[in-house]
Design an enzyme around this catalytic site. Structure first.
Site, PDB file in Angstrom:
ATOM      1  CD  GLU A   1      -2.726   0.882   2.660  1.00 11.08           C
ATOM      2  OE1 GLU A   1      -3.054   1.958   3.151  1.00 11.08           O
ATOM      3  OE2 GLU A   1      -2.934  -0.220   3.212  1.00 11.08           O
TER       4      GLU A   1
ATOM      5  CG  ASP B   1      -3.103   8.661   7.888  1.00 14.16           C
ATOM      6  OD1 ASP B   1      -3.073   7.444   8.110  1.00 14.16           O
ATOM      7  OD2 ASP B   1      -3.378   9.151   6.770  1.00 14.16           O
TER       8      ASP B   1
END
Lengths: 257, 393
Positions: A46, A57
């Site tokens: 990824e 995040d």
């Protein structure tokens, strides 16, 4: 066949997806990192498209985004680095990023370029299902790109069924109420959620992400799903590495054993 | 053309709810329930009573005689600076805290730039006895110390945002992350007409009391509900949305949105989003956004921390696109001068955000004796340091 589907057809358990931010820790590290991740035995790569405002995040990935942007990473730069990468990388490759840089690049051009290069899917946390279905589904499908949806402990059963209906590849199960890298352990409540979703007999396979960091958490996630995604812990392991090939190998081998 | 939000949260091409799945249940809960709750008699009773006795509404619509004389127009000031806590921000926090309570939330989070919205949020949390955490850029914490201490005195926890540029947009990112991490018991009070649907419309509705009052106050004073112009400053755009709201569809009323042009619109140090922005997605909605050609969000500049935001609310992006509002950019230096002018002609020291709106009188054309309403969104107490540092008075 899309490489993601092929993977899940040929391997049913303990699938490991490794997240790495493009252009981190150094601008030209992207492809060498991918090769090392593949060589170490991971199943999916990824690649994070760095963004100035990554709201899903946690601190570790945010910092890697900031460093990558300072290094000069951009979608254009990444695509130039990925030119011809399929000669070296056979694993499925998924791009993870936020919508705005892709819109500025041009969504159709982006999809087209992904197909040309050999990208298999996209994870776009700030593209919710309704906007995907109305504005993007047709384009993604035209260029053979899988759109990977997220579900969380708060996602209702009804909505999980809808996600399952519109998913291809796999479903990304966010392990907790958290941003990436927030927790190091898996609680009993989380296990109940994993069990609940496992019992739904969804048509798509599932990978568990957020809070997966080592052999123990990978093992646990694999008990309730086809495997897991590791991001922050991996980023930490390479951040100050002097020998990234050795460290990547040690990290991934440490997880899959 | 009617200005209104559609069911998907769009004003024309702008708006929507581009949020991570982890926030979907929260935003959906709000979207499904807010209008019915706000319309209910028990809500309205509490809301109206607090607006009156706690906030101090209605705020006066004040005829500024000397300012009028110097500009050759009839100028009224809508005195939001007289609201409790010193700015219009509290209209929205009162509205949202009652809503949060009715939704059964126990904890409140909010972002703040200069600290005005943080103080207004900490204030209503103290009032309701709710747990309050305010996210504020580390740089802003240093720049806006008195507001940080006000929040702490009121019992709020102030958490520094240490990522990115360490200012308002990063504080907003941190608040969103905190919401993701505690989605069940927490309500996020967004302070401007930004964020995912339904926030932009909800905040505008709570601020719309401003233009609702202007209408009846003007009727009483001038025998007409509609002025010729309404002027308001725009960062994210909450006070402007409130001042424009009941005039959106009165096409003869000119709406003037005043942005911060910093050191000059094209100086590289500005926050004039309508000129410098391009369509993009920030904090959950599609809007005009200051960004690089790679789609990375650019850090704006303004001498006033409240206008220092790289986007504008989607409704303003729409008003700009269809030409319903006229956008004006006022530079730092001119805003400061206008602040001094208002202080000396009317005895009102305005917030520096608001001073931008005052200076716009020099940059737009209007007819002699036009009836102009300027939304005086906040008072200048919080800006004393900036005035002193500027020093040119």
């Amino acid at each position: 066949m899309n490489r993601i589907d092929y993977l899940f057809q040929t391997k049913k358990e303990r699938i490991l997806s490794i997240y790495v931010t493009a252009g981190f820790p150094n601008l030209e590290d992207t492809l060498p990192m991918m090769e090392a991740i593949q060589a170490a035995g991971a199943d999916i790569i990824e690649i994070g498209l760095p963004y100035s405002d990554p709201i899903a995040d946690g601190p570790t990935i945010q910092e890697s985004n900031t460093i990558a942007l300072e290094n000069g990473m951009s979608i254009k730069k990444l695509f130039s680095q990925l030119l011809g990468f399929r000669a070296k990388i056979h694993l499925p490759v998924v791009l993870m990023g936020y919508l705005n840089p892709i819109i500025q690049y041009g969504v159709e051009n982006f999809c087209k370029k992904c197909k040309e290069l050999g990208i298999d899917g996209l994870i776009l946390p700030d593209l919710p299902m309704s906007h995907y279905l109305e504005e993007y589904k047709e384009l993604f499908e035209r260029y053979g790109l899988f759109n990977i949806f997220l579900i969380s402990p708060q996602t209702s059963e009804k909505r999980i069924r809808e996600v399952d209906e519109h998913s291809n590849g796999f479903i990304y199960m966010v392990s907790s109420h958290a941003i990436t890298g927030a927790k190091a352990e898996i609680s009993p409540e989380q296990e109940q959620y994993f069990e609940r979703v496992a019992a739904m007999n969804l048509s798509n396979p599932r990978l568990i992400g957020f809070g997966i960091s080592d052999a123990a958490t990978f093992q646990l996630a694999s008990r309730y799903s086809q495997g897991a995604i590791i991001g922050s812990a991996f980023i930490k392991s390479i951040k100050n590495s002097n020998d990234s090939n050795a460290d990547i190998n040690a990290f991934i081998q440490g997880v899959i054993g | 053309m009617m200005i209104q939000v559609d069911e998907k949260g769009f004003y024309g091409n702008f708006g929507g709810a581009y949020i991570p799945e982890m926030l979907y249940p929260n935003v959906e809960e709000l979207r499904e329930n807010w209008e019915a709750i706000v319309a209910s008699p028990t809500y309205q009773e509490e809301f109206q009573s607090l607006l009156k006795d706690f906030v101090g509404r209605p705020t006066p619509l004040y005829f500024a005689a000397r300012l009028s004389e110097s500009f050759g127009a009839k100028i009224y000031l809508k005195r939001e600076d007289l609201c409790h806590t010193g700015a219009h921000k509290v209209n929205n926090t009162v509205g949202q805290i009652i809503l949060a309570k009715k939704l059964g939330k126990k904890r409140i989070i909010a972002e703040t730039g200069a600290g005005q919205h943080g103080v207004a949020t900490a204030t209503v949390c103290a009032l309701m006895g709710m747990d309050c955490t305010i996210y504020m850029g580390e740089l802003d914490i240093k720049r806006q110390r008195p507001n940080v201490e006000r929040m702490r005195i009121l019992g709020a926890k102030v958490v520094p945002a240490i990522s990115g540029s360490k200012t308002l947009k990063d504080a907003t990112n941190e608040a969103m992350r905190a919401w993701i991490a505690d989605p069940v018991g927490t309500h996020y009070i967004i302070g401007s007409v930004v964020g995912p649907h339904p926030y932009p419309e909800m905040v505008a509705r709570f601020q719309s009391v401003i233009s609702e009052e202007i209408k009846w106050q003007l009727k009483a004073k001038e025998g007409r509900e509609n002025p010729d112009l309404v002027i308001a400053c725009v960062g994210g755009g909450s006070n402007a949305a409130g001042a424009f709201y009941h005039y959106y569809n009165e096409s003869k009323v000119r709406l003037i949105a005043v942005e911060a042009a910093g050191h000059g619109i094209h100086s590289g140090k500005s926050a004039a989003t309508s000129v410098l922005g391009t369509p993009g997605i920030l904090h959950g909605s599609k809007t005009l956004l200051m960004q690089t050609e790679d789609g990375q969000v650019v850090e704006p500049h303004s001498i006033s921390a409240g206008l220092d935001y790289p986007g504008i609310g989607p409704v303003h992006a729409h008003l700009h696109e269809i030409g319903r509002a006229e956008f004006v950019g006022v530079e730092d230096e001119d805003a400061m001068k206008a602040g001094i002018l208002l202080s000396r002609t009317e005895g009102i020291i305005p917030a520096i955000e608001t001073a931008h709106a005052i200076h716009a009188l020099n940059q737009i054309e209007f007819n002699a004796n036009d009836l102009i309403v300027i939304n005086l969104s906040g008072r200048g107490d919080k800006d004393l340091e900036t005035y002193i540092h500027w020093g040119n008075y």
